[in-house]
Design a protein around this motif. Structure first.
Motif, PDB file in Angstrom:
ATOM      1  N   VAL A 171       0.847  -1.192   0.000  1.00  0.00           N
ATOM      2  CA  VAL A 171       0.000   0.000   0.000  1.00  0.00           C
ATOM      3  C   VAL A 171       0.882   1.242   0.000  1.00  0.00           C
ATOM      4  O   VAL A 171       1.878   1.306   0.721  1.00  0.00           O
ATOM      5  CB  VAL A 171      -0.919   0.045   1.257  1.00  0.00           C
ATOM      6  N   ALA A 172       0.526   2.224  -0.824  1.00  0.00           N
ATOM      7  CA  ALA A 172       1.155   3.537  -0.781  1.00  0.00           C
ATOM      8  C   ALA A 172       0.069   4.549  -0.433  1.00  0.00           C
ATOM      9  O   ALA A 172      -0.984   4.577  -1.074  1.00  0.00           O
ATOM     10  CB  ALA A 172       1.779   3.884  -2.123  1.00  0.00           C
ATOM     11  N   ILE A 173       0.335   5.362   0.588  1.00  0.00           N
ATOM     12  CA  ILE A 173      -0.631   6.378   1.028  1.00  0.00           C
ATOM     13  C   ILE A 173       0.008   7.750   0.797  1.00  0.00           C
ATOM     14  O   ILE A 173       0.963   8.122   1.483  1.00  0.00           O
ATOM     15  CB  ILE A 173      -1.007   6.180   2.507  1.00  0.00           C
ATOM     16  N   CYS A 174      -0.497   8.481  -0.184  1.00  0.00           N
ATOM     17  CA  CYS A 174       0.129   9.732  -0.627  1.00  0.00           C
ATOM     18  C   CYS A 174      -0.780  10.911  -0.286  1.00  0.00           C
ATOM     19  O   CYS A 174      -1.602  11.338  -1.109  1.00  0.00           O
ATOM     20  CB  CYS A 174       0.405   9.665  -2.118  1.00  0.00           C
ATOM     21  N   ASP A 175      -0.623  11.417   0.917  1.00  0.00           N
ATOM     22  CA  ASP A 175      -1.459  12.501   1.429  1.00  0.00           C
ATOM     23  C   ASP A 175      -0.705  13.822   1.296  1.00  0.00           C
ATOM     24  O   ASP A 175       0.287  14.048   1.988  1.00  0.00           O
ATOM     25  CB  ASP A 175      -1.804  12.225   2.898  1.00  0.00           C
ATOM     26  N   PRO A 176      -1.164  14.743   0.429  1.00  0.00           N
ATOM     27  CA  PRO A 176      -0.434  16.001   0.228  1.00  0.00           C
ATOM     28  C   PRO A 176      -0.418  16.909   1.453  1.00  0.00           C
ATOM     29  O   PRO A 176       0.422  17.809   1.534  1.00  0.00           O
ATOM     30  CB  PRO A 176      -1.176  16.656  -0.939  1.00  0.00           C
ATOM     31  N   VAL A 177      -1.310  16.692   2.383  1.00  0.00           N
ATOM     32  CA  VAL A 177      -1.308  17.502   3.601  1.00  0.00           C
ATOM     33  C   VAL A 177      -0.013  17.280   4.377  1.00  0.00           C
ATOM     34  O   VAL A 177       0.557  18.212   4.954  1.00  0.00           O
ATOM     35  CB  VAL A 177      -2.538  17.179   4.483  1.00  0.00           C
ATOM     36  N   ILE A 178       0.475  16.048   4.382  1.00  0.00           N
ATOM     37  CA  ILE A 178       1.732  15.745   5.071  1.00  0.00           C
ATOM     38  C   ILE A 178       2.884  16.457   4.373  1.00  0.00           C
ATOM     39  O   ILE A 178       3.747  17.057   5.006  1.00  0.00           O
ATOM     40  CB  ILE A 178       1.965  14.222   5.107  1.00  0.00           C
ATOM     41  N   ALA A 179       2.885  16.425   3.039  1.00  0.00           N
ATOM     42  CA  ALA A 179       3.957  17.066   2.284  1.00  0.00           C
ATOM     43  C   ALA A 179       3.933  18.588   2.407  1.00  0.00           C
ATOM     44  O   ALA A 179       4.954  19.253   2.195  1.00  0.00           O
ATOM     45  CB  ALA A 179       3.859  16.669   0.811  1.00  0.00           C
ATOM     46  N   SER A 180       2.795  19.152   2.754  1.00  0.00           N
ATOM     47  CA  SER A 180       2.669  20.616   2.825  1.00  0.00           C
ATOM     48  C   SER A 180       3.517  21.228   3.934  1.00  0.00           C
ATOM     49  O   SER A 180       3.708  22.446   3.971  1.00  0.00           O
ATOM     50  CB  SER A 180       1.203  21.023   3.025  1.00  0.00           C
ATOM     51  N   LYS A 181       4.042  20.416   4.816  1.00  0.00           N
ATOM     52  CA  LYS A 181       4.863  20.933   5.924  1.00  0.00           C
ATOM     53  C   LYS A 181       6.348  20.981   5.574  1.00  0.00           C
ATOM     54  O   LYS A 181       7.158  21.409   6.394  1.00  0.00           O
ATOM     55  CB  LYS A 181       4.653  20.070   7.172  1.00  0.00           C
ATOM     56  N   MET A 182       6.717  20.551   4.363  1.00  0.00           N
ATOM     57  CA  MET A 182       8.122  20.627   3.962  1.00  0.00           C
ATOM     58  C   MET A 182       8.562  22.082   3.846  1.00  0.00           C
ATOM     59  O   MET A 182       7.857  22.890   3.244  1.00  0.00           O
ATOM     60  CB  MET A 182       8.336  19.965   2.594  1.00  0.00           C
ATOM     61  N   PRO A 183       9.741  22.444   4.374  1.00  0.00           N
ATOM     62  CA  PRO A 183      10.275  23.785   4.156  1.00  0.00           C
ATOM     63  C   PRO A 183      10.709  23.967   2.704  1.00  0.00           C
ATOM     64  O   PRO A 183      10.880  22.983   1.972  1.00  0.00           O
ATOM     65  CB  PRO A 183      11.467  23.856   5.115  1.00  0.00           C
ATOM     66  N   PRO A 184      10.903  25.222   2.261  1.00  0.00           N
ATOM     67  CA  PRO A 184      11.218  25.473   0.846  1.00  0.00           C
ATOM     68  C   PRO A 184      12.434  24.716   0.319  1.00  0.00           C
ATOM     69  O   PRO A 184      12.384  24.182  -0.794  1.00  0.00           O
ATOM     70  CB  PRO A 184      11.442  26.992   0.812  1.00  0.00           C
ATOM     71  N   LEU A 185      13.537  24.660   1.078  1.00  0.00           N
ATOM     72  CA  LEU A 185      14.739  23.999   0.582  1.00  0.00           C
ATOM     73  C   LEU A 185      14.479  22.527   0.310  1.00  0.00           C
ATOM     74  O   LEU A 185      14.864  21.998  -0.753  1.00  0.00           O
ATOM     75  CB  LEU A 185      15.899  24.155   1.564  1.00  0.00           C
ATOM     76  N   ILE A 186      13.828  21.846   1.234  1.00  0.00           N
ATOM     77  CA  ILE A 186      13.537  20.419   1.031  1.00  0.00           C
ATOM     78  C   ILE A 186      12.539  20.238  -0.104  1.00  0.00           C
ATOM     79  O   ILE A 186      12.625  19.287  -0.881  1.00  0.00           O
ATOM     80  CB  ILE A 186      13.036  19.775   2.338  1.00  0.00           C
ATOM     81  N   THR A 187      11.587  21.169  -0.235  1.00  0.00           N
ATOM     82  CA  THR A 187      10.661  21.132  -1.369  1.00  0.00           C
ATOM     83  C   THR A 187      11.432  21.167  -2.685  1.00  0.00           C
ATOM     84  O   THR A 187      11.150  20.408  -3.616  1.00  0.00           O
ATOM     85  CB  THR A 187       9.692  22.323  -1.300  1.00  0.00           C
ATOM     86  N   ALA A 188      12.436  22.055  -2.757  1.00  0.00           N
ATOM     87  CA  ALA A 188      13.236  22.186  -3.973  1.00  0.00           C
ATOM     88  C   ALA A 188      14.059  20.937  -4.234  1.00  0.00           C
ATOM     89  O   ALA A 188      14.070  20.401  -5.360  1.00  0.00           O
ATOM     90  CB  ALA A 188      14.150  23.404  -3.856  1.00  0.00           C
ATOM     91  N   GLN A 189      14.756  20.472  -3.213  1.00  0.00           N
ATOM     92  CA  GLN A 189      15.641  19.315  -3.386  1.00  0.00           C
ATOM     93  C   GLN A 189      14.863  18.063  -3.773  1.00  0.00           C
ATOM     94  O   GLN A 189      15.235  17.356  -4.710  1.00  0.00           O
ATOM     95  CB  GLN A 189      16.431  19.079  -2.095  1.00  0.00           C
ATOM     96  N   THR A 190      13.781  17.791  -3.069  1.00  0.00           N
ATOM     97  CA  THR A 190      13.001  16.584  -3.369  1.00  0.00           C
ATOM     98  C   THR A 190      12.266  16.722  -4.696  1.00  0.00           C
ATOM     99  O   THR A 190      12.102  15.752  -5.436  1.00  0.00           O
ATOM    100  CB  THR A 190      12.012  16.252  -2.245  1.00  0.00           C
ATOM    101  N   GLY A 191      11.836  17.949  -5.020  1.00  0.00           N
ATOM    102  CA  GLY A 191      11.158  18.174  -6.290  1.00  0.00           C
ATOM    103  C   GLY A 191      12.062  17.911  -7.478  1.00  0.00           C
ATOM    104  O   GLY A 191      11.635  17.357  -8.501  1.00  0.00           O
ATOM    105  N   MET A 192      13.337  18.283  -7.349  1.00  0.00           N
ATOM    106  CA  MET A 192      14.270  18.013  -8.444  1.00  0.00           C
ATOM    107  C   MET A 192      14.680  16.541  -8.475  1.00  0.00           C
ATOM    108  O   MET A 192      15.105  16.044  -9.529  1.00  0.00           O
ATOM    109  CB  MET A 192      15.487  18.928  -8.345  1.00  0.00           C
ATOM    110  N   ASP A 193      14.537  15.858  -7.371  1.00  0.00           N
ATOM    111  CA  ASP A 193      14.704  14.400  -7.379  1.00  0.00           C
ATOM    112  C   ASP A 193      13.621  13.783  -8.255  1.00  0.00           C
ATOM    113  O   ASP A 193      13.887  12.875  -9.065  1.00  0.00           O
ATOM    114  CB  ASP A 193      14.617  13.864  -5.946  1.00  0.00           C
ATOM    115  N   VAL A 194      12.383  14.294  -8.128  1.00  0.00           N
ATOM    116  CA  VAL A 194      11.286  13.823  -8.978  1.00  0.00           C
ATOM    117  C   VAL A 194      11.620  14.056 -10.454  1.00  0.00           C
ATOM    118  O   VAL A 194      11.457  13.164 -11.298  1.00  0.00           O
ATOM    119  CB  VAL A 194       9.972  14.549  -8.629  1.00  0.00           C
ATOM    120  N   MET A 195      12.074  15.274 -10.768  1.00  0.00           N
ATOM    121  CA  MET A 195      12.420  15.593 -12.152  1.00  0.00           C
ATOM    122  C   MET A 195      13.476  14.622 -12.686  1.00  0.00           C
ATOM    123  O   MET A 195      13.363  14.114 -13.813  1.00  0.00           O
ATOM    124  CB  MET A 195      12.935  17.026 -12.236  1.00  0.00           C
ATOM    125  N   THR A 196      14.485  14.347 -11.872  1.00  0.00           N
ATOM    126  CA  THR A 196      15.554  13.452 -12.309  1.00  0.00           C
ATOM    127  C   THR A 196      15.039  12.039 -12.519  1.00  0.00           C
ATOM    128  O   THR A 196      15.387  11.370 -13.500  1.00  0.00           O
ATOM    129  CB  THR A 196      16.710  13.463 -11.289  1.00  0.00           C
TER     130      THR A 196
END
Length: 384
Positions: A171-196
């Motif tokens: 099971v994968a549970i992907c709740d965007p409310v949890i992700a909404s607490k990421m600070p900007p730097l981690i948002t950027a770093q993890t977002g570019m991981d997605v792009m890669t």
């Protein structure tokens, strides 16, 4: 024609408040695996525990997983699970928590199993004792739906990508409310991981008609939503789109594999603790320029996206979310030149041996990888 497989979790639950799905799991005992304090600080750990208890389960919490989970942490976690006997293993947090939980799962179901065997892809069967449900707190690693885990041997200073088909969670549970607490730097770093993940999956030599549409949509979503999520963490629509992008890219690369961006990020991260997503972000444009001499897949991607140069668009996106164009100027992780040069040959050799190198679209060598590392460190143009 070669036979291939496409594997994803049996159930993917997504959308606002999807964490509540935990109440539907059946079992007697569950262990929650997490990292630092953010899941506790924002109440998500307690909420997950409450939902599992409502499902009638006894719950144990394993916390303190470090950013680059070590073999030692995974062995210790497996031992604690062996003592507790969970039916469900449920990591909640970033990629490190999920990666660690997968390795702990091995050591729980197979006490005393050799990490060296795992690193060599000698994998024992799972689900003899427990199932897995993953809850990501970042829109990045996609470990919640993949067959991958990255574990660090701190003595050798090497990150090992483990690959096991049984690692794909139930099971994968992907709740965007949890992700909404990421600070900007981690948002950027993890977002570019997605792009890669998405770009490498699209150009992988193992890409096919099942994986490519997922990769394309993930790339579109990152270009359209990462800056929005970076600028305003409470933009729940952008957060949900980035969470979707992460999962879609994970479905693509878990089945098509990756390339030398990840090979190189694994090795420089293992030595210098350069955050994985940021290492990917910096090196991705250089490796696009290197790879495109042997594939027309980047040209295809540019036509689909309606852009002229995907490497240049990625450089612009990096700059817009506070990530540097080269390693030397990196303000988030400082890597001194003398220390970089001291390990350059070893890093290059180890990156060449990384499992992700196998599906890179251009055949490479330790010598080429060394040149790419140098280009990415100093900000030089790739011209070979």
């Amino acid at each position: 024609m070669a036979i291939t497989t496409f594997q994803v979790p049996r159930t993917i639950v997504h959308g606002v408040d999807s964490l509540e799905y935990l109440k539907n799991l059946e079992g007697k005992k569950a262990v929650l695996v997490t990292g630092g304090h953010s899941m506790k600080k924002f109440g998500f750990l307690d909420q997950a525990k409450k939902y599992l208890e409502e499902a009638g389960m006894e719950v144990m919490i394993l916390d303190g997983v470090e950013p680059d989970p070590s073999v030692k942490t995974c062995l210790e976690g497996g031992k604690k699970m062996e003592e507790f006997g969970p039916d469900w293993i449920i990591p909640i947090g970033g990629g490190s928590a999920m990666d660690a939980a997968k390795a702990m799962w091995i050591f729980y179901e197979h006490p005393g199993y050799s990490f060296e065997k795992l690193a060599a892809f000698d994998n024992p069967p799972l689900r003899t004792k427990a199932k897995m449900a993953c809850i990501p707190s970042t829109s990045g690693t996609a470990s919640e739906i993949t067959a991958f885990s990255v574990i660090t041997d701190t003595e050798k200073e090497i990150k090992y990508p483990l690959v096991h088909p049984d690692f794909v969670p139930d099971v994968a549970i992907c709740d965007p409310v949890i992700a909404s607490k990421m600070p900007p730097l981690i948002t950027a770093q993890t977002g570019m991981d997605v792009m890669t993940h998405a770009v490498e999956a699209f150009v992988s030599t193992a890409a096919d008609d099942y994986t490519s549409p997922l990769a394309i949509r993930a790339i579109e979503l990152v270009f359209g939503n990462l800056k929005k999520a970076y600028d305003n963490g409470e933009d729940i629509d952008a957060r949900e789109k980035m969470h979707d992008a992460s999962t879609l890219a994970g479905m693509a690369f878990s089945n098509a594999s990756l390339g030398i961006v990840h090979s190189m990020a694994h090795k420089i991260g293992g030595i210098f603790h350069l955050t994985h997503g940021e290492a990917n972000a910096i090196m991705l444009p250089y490796i696009i320029d290197y790879n495109r001499k042997s594939t027309d897949r980047y040209d295809e991607l540019e036509k689909i996206l309606g852009i002229d140069d995907i490497a240049e668009e990625i450089r612009k996106l990096n700059e817009s979310v506070g990530l540097t164009a080269n390693i030397k100027d990196g303000k988030n992780t400082v890597i001194e030149e003398d220390k970089f040069l001291e390990v350059l040959d070893k890093m290059s050799e180890n990156a060449f041996k990384d499992a992700c190198t196998l599906t890179n679209p251009r055949e490479t060598s330790p010598e080429d990888i060394k040149k790419i590392y140098e280009a990415a460190y100093y900000g030089k143009k790739i011209d070979f």
